[in-house]
Design an enzyme around this catalytic site. Sequence first.
Site, PDB file in Angstrom:
ATOM      1  N   GLN A  48     -13.888 -99.345 -54.151  1.00  0.00           N
ATOM      2  CA  GLN A  48     -13.364-100.620 -54.661  1.00  0.00           C
ATOM      3  C   GLN A  48     -14.127-101.814 -54.087  1.00  0.00           C
ATOM      4  O   GLN A  48     -13.952-102.943 -54.552  1.00  0.00           O
ATOM      5  CB  GLN A  48     -11.877-100.768 -54.324  1.00  0.00           C
ATOM      6  N   CYS A  90      -3.040-101.890 -58.764  1.00  0.00           N
ATOM      7  CA  CYS A  90      -4.315-101.598 -58.124  1.00  0.00           C
ATOM      8  C   CYS A  90      -5.106-102.896 -58.000  1.00  0.00           C
ATOM      9  O   CYS A  90      -5.155-103.682 -58.947  1.00  0.00           O
ATOM     10  CB  CYS A  90      -5.090-100.592 -58.969  1.00  0.00           C
ATOM     11  N   LEU A  91      -5.728-103.111 -56.826  1.00  0.00           N
ATOM     12  CA  LEU A  91      -6.478-104.351 -56.612  1.00  0.00           C
ATOM     13  C   LEU A  91      -7.688-104.441 -57.533  1.00  0.00           C
ATOM     14  O   LEU A  91      -8.229-105.528 -57.730  1.00  0.00           O
ATOM     15  CB  LEU A  91      -6.907-104.470 -55.146  1.00  0.00           C
ATOM     16  N   GLU A  96      -5.265 -93.816 -53.275  1.00  0.00           N
ATOM     17  CA  GLU A  96      -6.583 -94.119 -52.705  1.00  0.00           C
ATOM     18  C   GLU A  96      -7.497 -92.895 -52.775  1.00  0.00           C
ATOM     19  O   GLU A  96      -8.691 -93.020 -53.038  1.00  0.00           O
ATOM     20  CB  GLU A  96      -6.454 -94.613 -51.256  1.00  0.00           C
ATOM     21  N   HIS A 156      -9.069 -92.705 -56.058  1.00  0.00           N
ATOM     22  CA  HIS A 156     -10.218 -93.614 -56.189  1.00  0.00           C
ATOM     23  C   HIS A 156     -11.509 -92.905 -55.787  1.00  0.00           C
ATOM     24  O   HIS A 156     -12.535 -93.041 -56.457  1.00  0.00           O
ATOM     25  CB  HIS A 156     -10.044 -94.846 -55.291  1.00  0.00           C
TER      26      HIS A 156
HETATM   27 NI    NI Z   1      -6.236 -98.865 -56.501  1.00  0.00          NI
END
Ligand code: NI
Length: 201
Positions: free
Chosen positions: A57, A99-100, A142, A145
């Site tokens: 991310q 989610c960021l 996470e 991800h």
């Molecule tokens: Ni996320």
Amino acid sequence: MKPVSGVAELNIIHYPHPTLRHVSKPLRTVDRTIRQYIEKMFELMYAAKGIGLAANQVDLPFQLFVVNPEGVQSSGKELVFINPVLKSPRGQASAEEGCLSLPGLYGEVARPEKVQVTGFDLHGNEINMIAEGLLARVIQHEFDHLQGTLFIDRLDENEKKQLAEQIDEFDIEIRNLQAANKIPSDKEIAERLAALERQYC
Ligand code: NI
């Protein structure tokens, strides 16, 4: 060796940036630069009011994520997971996730309620814990991800349809940024990740 990208340049990338689909590689070594990346990841996570952040991310190709279930630096526990492995999933629970990398988007996701996680912390100590509840959910989100999986991949068909328009808007935004040369091309992004992997994986 000089790091491929400086800590100052780390930013949270948004869907559908290609690095979010990159399958992360295990870290072979944790040096000063990696520790600075981790520190910066916590900083970015708190600033964005998140409770977890994975390395891809912030456009890094490593099996690494950070978590603080309280989401506040002054309280809660800062957890760093390096080369994590999940096993023994138990039970099932459904809850809303965000989610960021998909700001403003929320959806219901079903996941195992309990999970065992092994790996290493920032100091190279082995982690072996059973997580449940919110912590289990964050860890699984996470960990996803790192495999290039996003929570929107886990929505049921009905919910996917409801959020389709919002998801399309992210697609348009990134293509506009690339067209305006505000972010690198897919090829340049891939080359940078490969260079970081040669150095650290
Ligand atoms: Ni996320």
